[in-house]
Scaffold this motif. Structure first.
Motif, PDB file in Angstrom:
ATOM      1  N   PRO A 113       6.617  -7.571 -10.100  1.00 54.25           N
ATOM      2  CA  PRO A 113       5.168  -7.684 -10.276  1.00 54.25           C
ATOM      3  C   PRO A 113       4.705  -9.110 -10.502  1.00 54.25           C
ATOM      4  CG  PRO A 113       6.173  -6.686 -12.194  1.00 54.25           C
ATOM      5  CD  PRO A 113       7.240  -6.785 -11.144  1.00 54.25           C
ATOM      6  N   HIS A 114       5.590  -9.996 -10.951  1.00 54.44           N
ATOM      7  CA  HIS A 114       5.217 -11.387 -11.139  1.00 54.44           C
ATOM      8  C   HIS A 114       5.112 -12.115  -9.803  1.00 54.44           C
ATOM      9  CE1 HIS A 114       5.630 -10.764 -15.390  1.00 54.44           C
ATOM     10  NE2 HIS A 114       6.826 -10.264 -15.178  1.00 54.44           N
ATOM     11  N   GLN A 115       5.650 -11.518  -8.733  1.00 58.39           N
ATOM     12  CA  GLN A 115       5.560 -12.094  -7.399  1.00 58.39           C
ATOM     13  C   GLN A 115       4.612 -11.300  -6.517  1.00 58.39           C
ATOM     14  OE1 GLN A 115       9.541 -12.113  -5.917  1.00 58.39           O
ATOM     15  NE2 GLN A 115      10.258 -13.619  -7.375  1.00 58.39           N
ATOM     16  N   ALA A 116       3.963 -10.303  -7.065  1.00 57.26           N
ATOM     17  CA  ALA A 116       3.124  -9.414  -6.268  1.00 57.26           C
ATOM     18  C   ALA A 116       2.016 -10.174  -5.555  1.00 57.26           C
ATOM     19  CB  ALA A 116       2.535  -8.306  -7.141  1.00 57.26           C
ATOM     20  N   GLU A 117       1.488 -11.216  -6.188  1.00 55.43           N
ATOM     21  CA  GLU A 117       0.405 -11.964  -5.562  1.00 55.43           C
ATOM     22  C   GLU A 117       0.848 -12.588  -4.243  1.00 55.43           C
ATOM     23  OE1 GLU A 117      -0.246 -11.782  -9.937  1.00 55.43           O
ATOM     24  OE2 GLU A 117       1.441 -12.318  -8.685  1.00 55.43           O
ATOM     25  N   THR A 118       2.099 -12.991  -4.142  1.00 53.26           N
ATOM     26  CA  THR A 118       2.580 -13.629  -2.921  1.00 53.26           C
ATOM     27  C   THR A 118       3.018 -12.619  -1.882  1.00 53.26           C
ATOM     28  OG1 THR A 118       4.843 -13.813  -3.737  1.00 53.26           O
ATOM     29  CG2 THR A 118       3.365 -15.646  -4.204  1.00 53.26           C
ATOM     30  N   GLN A 119       3.180 -11.352  -2.276  1.00 51.17           N
ATOM     31  CA  GLN A 119       3.637 -10.340  -1.339  1.00 51.17           C
ATOM     32  C   GLN A 119       2.603  -9.243  -1.150  1.00 51.17           C
ATOM     33  OE1 GLN A 119       7.619  -9.072  -1.747  1.00 51.17           O
ATOM     34  NE2 GLN A 119       8.342 -11.020  -2.500  1.00 51.17           N
ATOM     35  N   GLY A 120       1.343  -9.528  -1.475  1.00 46.99           N
ATOM     36  CA  GLY A 120       0.281  -8.541  -1.311  1.00 46.99           C
ATOM     37  C   GLY A 120      -0.060  -8.354   0.151  1.00 46.99           C
ATOM     38  N   GLY A 121      -1.172  -7.691   0.406  1.00 47.71           N
ATOM     39  CA  GLY A 121      -1.571  -7.422   1.775  1.00 47.71           C
ATOM     40  C   GLY A 121      -1.014  -6.099   2.248  1.00 47.71           C
ATOM     41  N   PRO A 122      -1.293  -5.770   3.497  1.00 46.49           N
ATOM     42  CA  PRO A 122      -0.843  -4.477   4.000  1.00 46.49           C
ATOM     43  C   PRO A 122       0.675  -4.405   4.093  1.00 46.49           C
ATOM     44  CG  PRO A 122      -2.070  -5.705   5.679  1.00 46.49           C
ATOM     45  CD  PRO A 122      -2.032  -6.539   4.446  1.00 46.49           C
ATOM     46  N   PRO A 123       1.236  -3.234   3.808  1.00 38.34           N
ATOM     47  CA  PRO A 123       2.691  -3.087   3.900  1.00 38.34           C
ATOM     48  C   PRO A 123       3.145  -3.044   5.355  1.00 38.34           C
ATOM     49  CG  PRO A 123       1.690  -1.001   3.352  1.00 38.34           C
ATOM     50  CD  PRO A 123       0.588  -2.018   3.351  1.00 38.34           C
ATOM     51  N   ALA A 124       4.413  -3.309   5.562  1.00 36.13           N
ATOM     52  CA  ALA A 124       5.001  -3.204   6.892  1.00 36.13           C
ATOM     53  C   ALA A 124       4.947  -1.751   7.352  1.00 36.13           C
ATOM     54  CB  ALA A 124       6.449  -3.698   6.849  1.00 36.13           C
ATOM     55  N   PRO A 125       4.884  -1.518   8.652  1.00 37.22           N
ATOM     56  CA  PRO A 125       4.881  -0.133   9.140  1.00 37.22           C
ATOM     57  C   PRO A 125       6.084   0.638   8.593  1.00 37.22           C
ATOM     58  CG  PRO A 125       4.454  -1.676  10.931  1.00 37.22           C
ATOM     59  CD  PRO A 125       4.823  -2.497   9.726  1.00 37.22           C
ATOM     60  N   GLY A 126       5.845   1.870   8.197  1.00 37.72           N
ATOM     61  CA  GLY A 126       6.905   2.709   7.655  1.00 37.72           C
ATOM     62  C   GLY A 126       7.196   2.469   6.189  1.00 37.72           C
ATOM     63  N   THR A 127       6.424   1.615   5.545  1.00 38.55           N
ATOM     64  CA  THR A 127       6.621   1.293   4.137  1.00 38.55           C
ATOM     65  C   THR A 127       5.566   2.005   3.301  1.00 38.55           C
ATOM     66  OG1 THR A 127       7.493  -0.883   4.669  1.00 38.55           O
ATOM     67  CG2 THR A 127       6.681  -0.574   2.429  1.00 38.55           C
ATOM     68  N   LEU A 128       5.980   2.599   2.219  1.00 36.64           N
ATOM     69  CA  LEU A 128       5.059   3.218   1.274  1.00 36.64           C
ATOM     70  C   LEU A 128       5.138   2.447  -0.025  1.00 36.64           C
ATOM     71  CD1 LEU A 128       3.186   5.501   0.264  1.00 36.64           C
ATOM     72  CD2 LEU A 128       5.271   6.721  -0.417  1.00 36.64           C
ATOM     73  N   ARG A 129       4.038   1.836  -0.417  1.00 38.41           N
ATOM     74  CA  ARG A 129       3.987   1.133  -1.697  1.00 38.41           C
ATOM     75  C   ARG A 129       3.430   2.095  -2.736  1.00 38.41           C
ATOM     76  NH1 ARG A 129       1.450  -4.781  -0.198  1.00 38.41           N
ATOM     77  NH2 ARG A 129       3.200  -5.451   1.069  1.00 38.41           N
ATOM     78  N   PHE A 130       4.142   2.199  -3.850  1.00 36.30           N
ATOM     79  CA  PHE A 130       3.651   3.056  -4.923  1.00 36.30           C
ATOM     80  C   PHE A 130       4.072   2.487  -6.267  1.00 36.30           C
ATOM     81  CE2 PHE A 130       7.440   5.315  -6.418  1.00 36.30           C
ATOM     82  CZ  PHE A 130       8.337   5.059  -5.400  1.00 36.30           C
ATOM     83  N   ALA A 131       3.399   2.947  -7.304  1.00 32.77           N
ATOM     84  CA  ALA A 131       3.704   2.508  -8.667  1.00 32.77           C
ATOM     85  C   ALA A 131       3.713   3.719  -9.574  1.00 32.77           C
ATOM     86  CB  ALA A 131       2.667   1.505  -9.152  1.00 32.77           C
ATOM     87  N   VAL A 132       4.582   3.677 -10.567  1.00 28.54           N
ATOM     88  CA  VAL A 132       4.681   4.734 -11.572  1.00 28.54           C
ATOM     89  C   VAL A 132       4.700   4.049 -12.935  1.00 28.54           C
ATOM     90  CG1 VAL A 132       6.053   6.652 -12.464  1.00 28.54           C
ATOM     91  CG2 VAL A 132       6.056   6.156  -9.996  1.00 28.54           C
ATOM     92  N   TYR A 133       3.835   4.486 -13.821  1.00 23.35           N
ATOM     93  CA  TYR A 133       3.841   3.933 -15.171  1.00 23.35           C
ATOM     94  C   TYR A 133       3.313   4.974 -16.140  1.00 23.35           C
ATOM     95  CZ  TYR A 133      -1.228   3.062 -15.063  1.00 23.35           C
ATOM     96  OH  TYR A 133      -2.582   3.205 -15.020  1.00 23.35           O
ATOM     97  N   GLY A 134       3.477   4.725 -17.423  1.00 26.18           N
ATOM     98  CA  GLY A 134       2.997   5.680 -18.411  1.00 26.18           C
ATOM     99  C   GLY A 134       2.982   5.101 -19.806  1.00 26.18           C
TER     100      GLY A 134
END
Length: 98
Positions: free
Chosen positions: A25-46
């Motif tokens: 998550p500390h590098q998320a700013e540099t890897q943002g934008g649309p995901p590559a085809p076939g990629t599912l971005r998700f997050a789980v927290y609680g």
């Protein structure tokens, strides 16, 4: 591949990309934008019933990589009948609902 990142306080953030790539998550700013085809971005927290500033930080960081799915696993508020606690939760998570 999975990477767990412990944040200060009660929250645990798990960020994964299903293309055998994980994002710190500390590098998320540099890897943002649309995901590559076939990629599912998700997050789980609680465990967000305390530490509202930390919860806000978690949501802000999660939203930087445009997840398709965000799961909040529980302990949303201390008292389910408290309108004030739900309003705080709703304010913090508003970006997830946009």
């Amino acid at each position: 591949m999975r990477r767990n990142v412990a944040l200060p306080g009660p929250a645990l953030l798990v960020l994964c990309l299903l293309a055998s790539t994980c994002v710190d998550p500390h590098q998320a700013e540099t890897q943002g934008g649309p995901p590559a085809p076939g990629t599912l971005r998700f997050a789980v927290y609680g465990d967000t019933r305390d530490g509202h500033d930390i919860h806000q930080d978690v949501v802000d960081k999660v939203m930087t990589f445009s997840p398709a799915l965000v799961l909040q696993t529980g302990d949303l508020v201390h008292h389910g009948d408290s309108l004030e606690e739900w309003q705080t939760f709703d304010r913090i998570t508003a970006a997830r609902k946009a």
